[in-house]
Design a protein around this motif. Sequence first.
Motif, PDB file in Angstrom:
ATOM      1  N   ALA A 245       0.819  -1.211   0.000  1.00 52.25           N
ATOM      2  CA  ALA A 245       0.000   0.000   0.000  1.00 52.25           C
ATOM      3  C   ALA A 245       0.848   1.255   0.000  1.00 52.25           C
ATOM      4  O   ALA A 245       0.386   2.325  -0.403  1.00 52.25           O
ATOM      5  CB  ALA A 245      -0.933  -0.007   1.208  1.00 52.25           C
ATOM      6  N   ARG A 246       2.105   1.141   0.412  1.00 58.70           N
ATOM      7  CA  ARG A 246       2.963   2.322   0.489  1.00 58.70           C
ATOM      8  C   ARG A 246       3.319   2.887  -0.878  1.00 58.70           C
ATOM      9  O   ARG A 246       3.751   4.036  -0.979  1.00 58.70           O
ATOM     10  CB  ARG A 246       4.224   1.992   1.289  1.00 58.70           C
ATOM     11  CG  ARG A 246       3.938   1.801   2.779  1.00 58.70           C
ATOM     12  CD  ARG A 246       5.029   1.013   3.483  1.00 58.70           C
ATOM     13  NE  ARG A 246       6.335   1.578   3.241  1.00 58.70           N
ATOM     14  CZ  ARG A 246       7.458   0.862   3.223  1.00 58.70           C
ATOM     15  NH1 ARG A 246       7.400  -0.440   3.428  1.00 58.70           N
ATOM     16  NH2 ARG A 246       8.618   1.433   3.006  1.00 58.70           N
ATOM     17  N   VAL A 247       3.126   2.105  -1.945  1.00 59.49           N
ATOM     18  CA  VAL A 247       3.447   2.653  -3.267  1.00 59.49           C
ATOM     19  C   VAL A 247       2.481   3.764  -3.662  1.00 59.49           C
ATOM     20  O   VAL A 247       2.774   4.566  -4.538  1.00 59.49           O
ATOM     21  CB  VAL A 247       3.449   1.563  -4.368  1.00 59.49           C
ATOM     22  CG1 VAL A 247       4.461   0.483  -4.064  1.00 59.49           C
ATOM     23  CG2 VAL A 247       2.063   0.975  -4.581  1.00 59.49           C
ATOM     24  N   THR A 248       1.326   3.827  -3.014  1.00 63.65           N
ATOM     25  CA  THR A 248       0.353   4.862  -3.374  1.00 63.65           C
ATOM     26  C   THR A 248       0.750   6.235  -2.851  1.00 63.65           C
ATOM     27  O   THR A 248       0.067   7.219  -3.118  1.00 63.65           O
ATOM     28  CB  THR A 248      -1.039   4.502  -2.836  1.00 63.65           C
ATOM     29  OG1 THR A 248      -1.009   4.445  -1.399  1.00 63.65           O
ATOM     30  CG2 THR A 248      -1.499   3.163  -3.375  1.00 63.65           C
ATOM     31  N   PHE A 250       3.420   7.861  -3.746  1.00 63.97           N
ATOM     32  CA  PHE A 250       4.140   8.646  -4.751  1.00 63.97           C
ATOM     33  C   PHE A 250       3.273   9.796  -5.254  1.00 63.97           C
ATOM     34  O   PHE A 250       2.063   9.646  -5.454  1.00 63.97           O
ATOM     35  CB  PHE A 250       4.576   7.769  -5.925  1.00 63.97           C
ATOM     36  CG  PHE A 250       5.747   6.867  -5.614  1.00 63.97           C
ATOM     37  CD1 PHE A 250       6.987   7.397  -5.303  1.00 63.97           C
ATOM     38  CD2 PHE A 250       5.602   5.497  -5.634  1.00 63.97           C
ATOM     39  CE1 PHE A 250       8.070   6.577  -5.021  1.00 63.97           C
ATOM     40  CE2 PHE A 250       6.672   4.664  -5.353  1.00 63.97           C
ATOM     41  CZ  PHE A 250       7.915   5.208  -5.043  1.00 63.97           C
ATOM     42  N   VAL A 251       3.906  10.939  -5.497  1.00 65.42           N
ATOM     43  CA  VAL A 251       3.163  12.140  -5.868  1.00 65.42           C
ATOM     44  C   VAL A 251       2.453  11.983  -7.206  1.00 65.42           C
ATOM     45  O   VAL A 251       1.405  12.601  -7.447  1.00 65.42           O
ATOM     46  CB  VAL A 251       4.101  13.363  -5.869  1.00 65.42           C
ATOM     47  CG1 VAL A 251       5.095  13.295  -7.020  1.00 65.42           C
ATOM     48  CG2 VAL A 251       3.317  14.661  -5.920  1.00 65.42           C
ATOM     49  N   SER A 252       2.970  11.139  -8.085  1.00 68.11           N
ATOM     50  CA  SER A 252       2.329  10.944  -9.386  1.00 68.11           C
ATOM     51  C   SER A 252       1.014  10.172  -9.277  1.00 68.11           C
ATOM     52  O   SER A 252       0.270  10.085 -10.255  1.00 68.11           O
ATOM     53  CB  SER A 252       3.281  10.214 -10.346  1.00 68.11           C
ATOM     54  OG  SER A 252       3.795   9.035  -9.754  1.00 68.11           O
ATOM     55  N   ASN A 253       0.715   9.625  -8.095  1.00 68.06           N
ATOM     56  CA  ASN A 253      -0.558   8.930  -7.872  1.00 68.06           C
ATOM     57  C   ASN A 253      -1.607   9.861  -7.271  1.00 68.06           C
ATOM     58  O   ASN A 253      -2.674   9.404  -6.869  1.00 68.06           O
ATOM     59  CB  ASN A 253      -0.345   7.733  -6.943  1.00 68.06           C
ATOM     60  CG  ASN A 253      -1.609   6.924  -6.710  1.00 68.06           C
ATOM     61  OD1 ASN A 253      -2.319   6.577  -7.651  1.00 68.06           O
ATOM     62  ND2 ASN A 253      -1.915   6.658  -5.447  1.00 68.06           N
TER      63      ASN A 253
END
Length: 417
Positions: A245-248, A250-253
């Motif tokens: 869940a930590r990949v969400t 990122f500012v591009s998300n």
Amino acid sequence: MSNIKMREIFRALFLLFCIEFAFLTEPPCVIELECAECIPDNMPLVTSPRAANGSVLVPAGAALQLSCGAGRLLAYPLRSALAAVCEAGRFRVQDDGALRHLLELGCQENVFEDALHSVEFCASPLQGRVYRTMEPDSQGSRHLAALCFDEDRGVTTFAHATDAPGNALRLPPHDERGAPLSLFGNFNRMFDASTRDAAEKLHSDDERTNRRLRELLKHERVSLADQTLTSARLLSPRYYEDQNARVTEFVSNKAIVWRSVAAGNLRHLQRDVARLLRAAGRRGALHVFAGTHGAGALRTAHGRAPLLLRGGRFPVPRYVWTVVYDERSARALAVAVLNDPFVAVSEIRESVFCESACGRVPWLHELRRARNYESPLYGLAFCCEVHNFTAAVPEMPAGALAAVPPGERGMLTELYT
């Protein structure tokens, strides 16, 4: 048996009892993964035990396994992984016996990476991105999301995730070595320096963003009432298993939305989609696309004022949308959320570009509750047949839904997986 031996046995049993009692009474080690101040800047993966509800609970005396994937630990530059035992809320490193706080056990680089990558249906001048975690040794990488980013406008057009085990996204055959392996290596190609700085500020500081909004509108006759802007994720952390869940983060998300919309129907929709992913059983058949469409505007005494937050870029999107596609049944559903709590009744008809089917989609539990999906204040939501949707929203790649039959036969009103 002599009295001396008996005393030694009793002493050993007593010490064992004391140790076990200490472990039972000591507090567990709780790792709050959603608290940026509670974990290292580059948090390792916890390979045992698993995370639940945004945190990892390690009982006192239990061993913890930390991994930096293909990277190295900051405090142990020669190590990519280590074991430690929870002790009084901290961690006793098994190799050297040092008692360390979790904040001392970070990786040299982020375990998760936002990197340039070829992405299906994302053609130049748009940029393809992937979120991935670099696996140790020769295992390569695991792709957790694919995105298409419009650098000219400073906004993500679509993002793609799946319910596959480990959230591993299947991508067309490609040469992984052809993509830069670190964010540092392609820093200027993702965002130029000014774009990255502006994006981080807009999405990390609501107060600063709203001061900028008020400055842009100070010469206009417009009332925002109590509405403010905030940052919202396109792909929700709820779509991911465990620590992925930590990949969400990122500012591009992220996209800028009105707070009542973020806390209203956008949140309801994402919770319903997450529930659907869990019901599907993580078999890799469900795909989630999410993105933005259009630029919002406010009515002023001088006409419509577009909401472009920095240098004619970084729009407050007019719509934030989600498409759920069941690959096995070839059915899909598109749900658009109107990011405009100020929309007039006379404008609603032209804002809803399809005949909504939300009222007959039972898996939209939270969205349909009390019919709040019909309220502009919380983000007017409407559900579309996907081919009608892609005709109106070109950001959603129509090619990804080519197998979906048109009309009612192709609508994902029930879970068919």
